[in-house]
Every structure is written in C-alpha cells, then in structure tokens.
Write an enzyme that holds these catalytic residues in place. Structure first.
Site, PDB file in Angstrom:
ATOM      1  N   CYS A 185      -6.403  -4.012 -31.302  1.00  0.00           N
ATOM      2  CA  CYS A 185      -7.710  -3.656 -31.851  1.00  0.00           C
ATOM      3  C   CYS A 185      -8.672  -3.318 -30.712  1.00  0.00           C
ATOM      4  O   CYS A 185      -9.744  -3.922 -30.554  1.00  0.00           O
ATOM      5  CB  CYS A 185      -8.256  -4.802 -32.697  1.00  0.00           C
ATOM      6  N   GLY A 222       5.515  -4.318  -3.066  1.00  0.00           N
ATOM      7  CA  GLY A 222       5.867  -4.590  -4.455  1.00  0.00           C
ATOM      8  C   GLY A 222       6.095  -3.313  -5.225  1.00  0.00           C
ATOM      9  O   GLY A 222       7.183  -3.051  -5.741  1.00  0.00           O
ATOM     10  N   ARG A 223       5.064  -2.462  -5.273  1.00  0.00           N
ATOM     11  CA  ARG A 223       5.130  -1.229  -6.041  1.00  0.00           C
ATOM     12  C   ARG A 223       6.242  -0.304  -5.534  1.00  0.00           C
ATOM     13  O   ARG A 223       7.036   0.228  -6.310  1.00  0.00           O
ATOM     14  CB  ARG A 223       3.775  -0.524  -5.963  1.00  0.00           C
ATOM     15  N   GLY A 274       0.781  -1.230   0.000  1.00  0.00           N
ATOM     16  CA  GLY A 274       0.000   0.000   0.000  1.00  0.00           C
ATOM     17  C   GLY A 274       0.807   1.270   0.000  1.00  0.00           C
ATOM     18  O   GLY A 274       0.278   2.345  -0.323  1.00  0.00           O
ATOM     19  N   ARG A 331      -1.826  -1.221 -17.414  1.00  0.00           N
ATOM     20  CA  ARG A 331      -2.428  -0.322 -16.430  1.00  0.00           C
ATOM     21  C   ARG A 331      -3.153   0.877 -17.052  1.00  0.00           C
ATOM     22  O   ARG A 331      -4.261   1.216 -16.624  1.00  0.00           O
ATOM     23  CB  ARG A 331      -1.389   0.149 -15.424  1.00  0.00           C
ATOM     24  N   TYR A 339      -6.999   0.680 -16.067  1.00  0.00           N
ATOM     25  CA  TYR A 339      -7.379   1.574 -14.974  1.00  0.00           C
ATOM     26  C   TYR A 339      -7.445   3.053 -15.363  1.00  0.00           C
ATOM     27  O   TYR A 339      -7.800   3.881 -14.541  1.00  0.00           O
ATOM     28  CB  TYR A 339      -6.366   1.481 -13.827  1.00  0.00           C
TER      29      TYR A 339
END
Length: 418
Positions: free
Chosen positions: A346, A279-280, A235, A315, A319
């Site tokens: 496409c 992770g991020r 987070g 992403r 998102y």
C-alpha cells in the site's frame, strides 16, 4: 542486452519446486568472479577480499566465498555471529561499525576479528569496553570535502561527498589516533576508507589507493607506527543498465599495483597487504529476483502486477534504482509495451519499473529482475505484513538447493506478545 544466468526451462522446473517470488543465486558465477578478483591482486602476497556480509547475509553464500579464499566484513552483532558459525576465524573477520554498541566490540574481540574504528572517541570506548587495545587495529579515514576523479576513459565521472558522510576520522584525528593507539599498546595498524559507491570506472580504486598509500606513508613518518595493511573497502560497482560499461577487475588491480609501486615501495612499505570489501561487485550480478505476473491494470497507465514487492527488493522504491527486467521466453520479442511493474504494498513507490518498455506481458509470465544478488534480500522487510521470500542456490552442477526458506505467518507472529 542483459542475459539471465538461468533459462526459461530451468526456471519452469525451479518454480515447480519453489513458489515465486524468490531470490536465485548463481554459484558458478560467484566462484568465477571471486577467482577473477584474486587473480587481479595476486601481485600482492597479503591480498584478501573481506566480503561485506550486509550485502548478502546467507551462510551458503558465505561458505562458498570462504572456499574461494575470502574473509568477511561485518558491521553488527549478528553478522559477527553468522561469520563465526560459518567457520570464519580471527583475521578472516574484519569488523567495521559505527555508533557501535559495546556488546559488538566484545564479540569482535573475542572472535579475534580485526577491529576497524570509525571515530576518534571510539578509542577510549573500546578500551573501557574490552579492557585493552588489540595489538592489531585499523582506523577509517574520511578526507572530507568532495571526492572526484573527473571523466574516465569510459566517460563516467565519479563524484561523492565524503564531507557529508557520518563515517571516519579526519586527517588530523588519524595522526592523533595512531599516536594514542600506539601508546595504548597497538603494534600493527591499518587504514580503511570508502569514498564513493557503485563506481563504473576502472580509475576509482587506483585513485583511492593513491590517496590511502600517500596517507600511510605520511602516518608512518609522523607516528612511527607500523602499517601492515590498507583496506580499499568497496565502491567498485556493477552495470545495472544494459548500456553501461562493466568494470575490468584486472585493469583495476593493475592500476592499484602501479600506485603501490609508485608510492609505497620507495617508502620501504612494499610488504603492506591490500584488502578489499566488495559486496556489490562480488554478488549483485549473480543473483536475481524471480517473480510472476499476476495482474494487469489499464487506467491512466498500463500496469503489470507481480507477486514480488518492495519487501523483497527495496532499492527501486527507496532509491529509484534501476533493475533490468527480462520477461522469460520473450527475450527476443520487441519491447513495444510501456509498463509500470508494481508490487502489492500500500505504497505508490512499490514499483520495480516505471514507464519501462518491455515485451507484452501476460498473466503467468515469469519475470527475472536482474542484479539483486547484493542488497536485495538483505534489505527486505515486513511492511503490510508481507513475508520475506525464499533464497535458492543454482549450484555449479545445475541442480538447485533451498538456502533460506520463505517466511510463514508463524514467523511473522513469533515475536509478538498477545
């Protein structure tokens, strides 16, 4: 302004060896960031970072992180297998999964991984599957409702809706679950929670820590269980946009320490180990997608077509996520052209940028799409028969190494039955 970790001259040399598109990772940045995290939590003797393998599942990256003292957080059979093959053993592996297939619990147990249960019903399922309850076990907590810490000093408000998430035990289930697990043979317990994603606030982790620390004290009193670790999960975010403030991991670590001293130490729980699963934060800024402008289109809008697509970085399409773009060699040129930067799928959402102000882009220009080191390559797919790109490591000495080759048509057809 975001500055790439690689220069145009370096990229020209790299692209002469490895055709675009490819994901490029910065070993020096990865190692330095891992050391900053470790220093921020050095006050806790048992601290360990369990890198979320799903963010960047590449053995070369995992081995670098293992050398820096990290473990792995796994959520699938293949992530467990990769961790094992990279040399992670026993308590170096955390297994956090949901709707977990039996074979995954079997492998996690065989590897000696710490199993983090997502649901109360998984207690009996685990027992039936592996024939016992491990002596060390963890449970994921979902407090429900809406989680918010209000406005931080950076002016950013963290809000999320745990009550809408499919993960974790309720508070009542946590007490019942600890009692049941203890009766079934568990000796050492952990608590885990994940309440918000990509937070740009130094207050998020300390606030989450306070919730978990207080919960741990209550659970010890209610159940008599020995709680040996608390996993703050992930987070902690990264600034995808140039004007966003970066988190200060030293300040975050100090904030968690204050909560630890305030809540756990007076309760006689000063020996609890703190774990993280970042992770991020660990990888996103230290990876980029390198692509080349191949087409331009002048219709109702101005388009620049590149040789990467959403199959290489999902992403933005999935998102609407922002990823900064640097046109290499034109870093100081005025951003006076408005473009949609598009891929070849496409699908009309196959766009890395929409109405983005950038320098004039010419065919052949190299573009760096920033912050793809986590949830970049790993979310790739093969729609339209597009092949997944290579991964390249920019090593600390300035040399490069191919750490995953690009897919070929033979790879794409390999699983088909003709």
């Amino acid at each position: 302004m975001k500055t790439p970790f690689v220069t145009l001259e370096q990229l020209q040399a790299i692209t002469a060896q490895y055709p675009t598109p490819f994901h490029l990772y910065d070993e020096k940045g990865i190692r330095e960031n891992a050391r900053r995290l470790r220093a921020a939590f050095a006050w806790n003797p048992g601290f360990k970072e369990y890198f979320a393998v799903k963010a960047t599942p590449n053995p070369a990256i995992l081995k670098i992180l293992r050398e820096e003292g990290c473990g792995t957080d796994c959520s699938s059979l293949t992530e467990l297998m990769m961790s094992d093959r990279c040399g992670f053993q026993g308590s170096e592996i955390m297994f956090s999964s949901n709707d977990t297939p039996a074979e995954e619990f079997v492998l996690a147990d065989r590897l000696g991984a710490t199993i983090n249960l997502d649901d109360f019903t998984h207690i009996d399922f685990l027992q039936e599957t592996i024939g016992h309850i491990p002596q060390k076990i963890s449970c994921r907590y979902n407090p429900g409702g809406t989680f918010s810490i209000g406005a931080s000093k950076e002016g950013f408000q963290v809000m999320d809706n745990p009550g809408e998430a499919k993960y974790g035990f309720t508070r009542a289930q946590l007490t019942e679950g600890f009692r049941k697990l203890k009766a079934m043979g568990a000796k050492c317990f952990g608590i885990h929670a994940f309440l918000a994603s990509n937070t740009l606030s130094n207050e998020y982790y300390p606030t989450l820590a306070g919730i978990l620390f207080q919960t741990a004290v209550e659970l010890k009193e209610e159940t008599g269980c020995e709680i040996t670790f608390i996993n703050l999960s992930g987070g902690v975010g990264v600034p995808y946009k140039p004007d966003q403030p970066a988190n200060d991991i030293a300040a975050i670590g100090e904030g968690v320490r204050r909560k630890f001293e305030e809540i756990l130490v007076p309760a006689g729980m000063g020996n609890v180990a703190i774990f993280t699963e970042l992770g991020r934060f660990m990888l996103a800024p230290y990876g980029c997608l390198v692509t080349r402008a191949t087409h331009e289109k002048h219709t109702y809008k101005e388009y620049i077509g590149v040789d990467a697509c959403a199959a290489n970085l999902m992403r933005p399409a999935m998102y609407g996520a922002y990823h900064h773009i640097t046109v290499m060699g034109k870093e100081n040129a005025p951003c006076d052209h408005k473009y949609d930067v598009t891929g070849s799928l496409c699908e009309n959402n196959d766009k890395f940028a929409i109405d983005r102000m950038l320098p004039k882009i010419d065919k052949g220009d190299l573009l760096v799409i920033h912050d793809t080191g986590a949830h970049g390559f790993s979310m790739g797919y093969n729609y339209n028969g597009r092949l997944r790109s290579a991964e390249v490591l920019l090593q600390s000495d300035g040399s490069t190494r191919l750490i995953r080759r690009a897919e070929t048509p033979d790879d794409y057809f390999a699983t088909l039955i003709w």
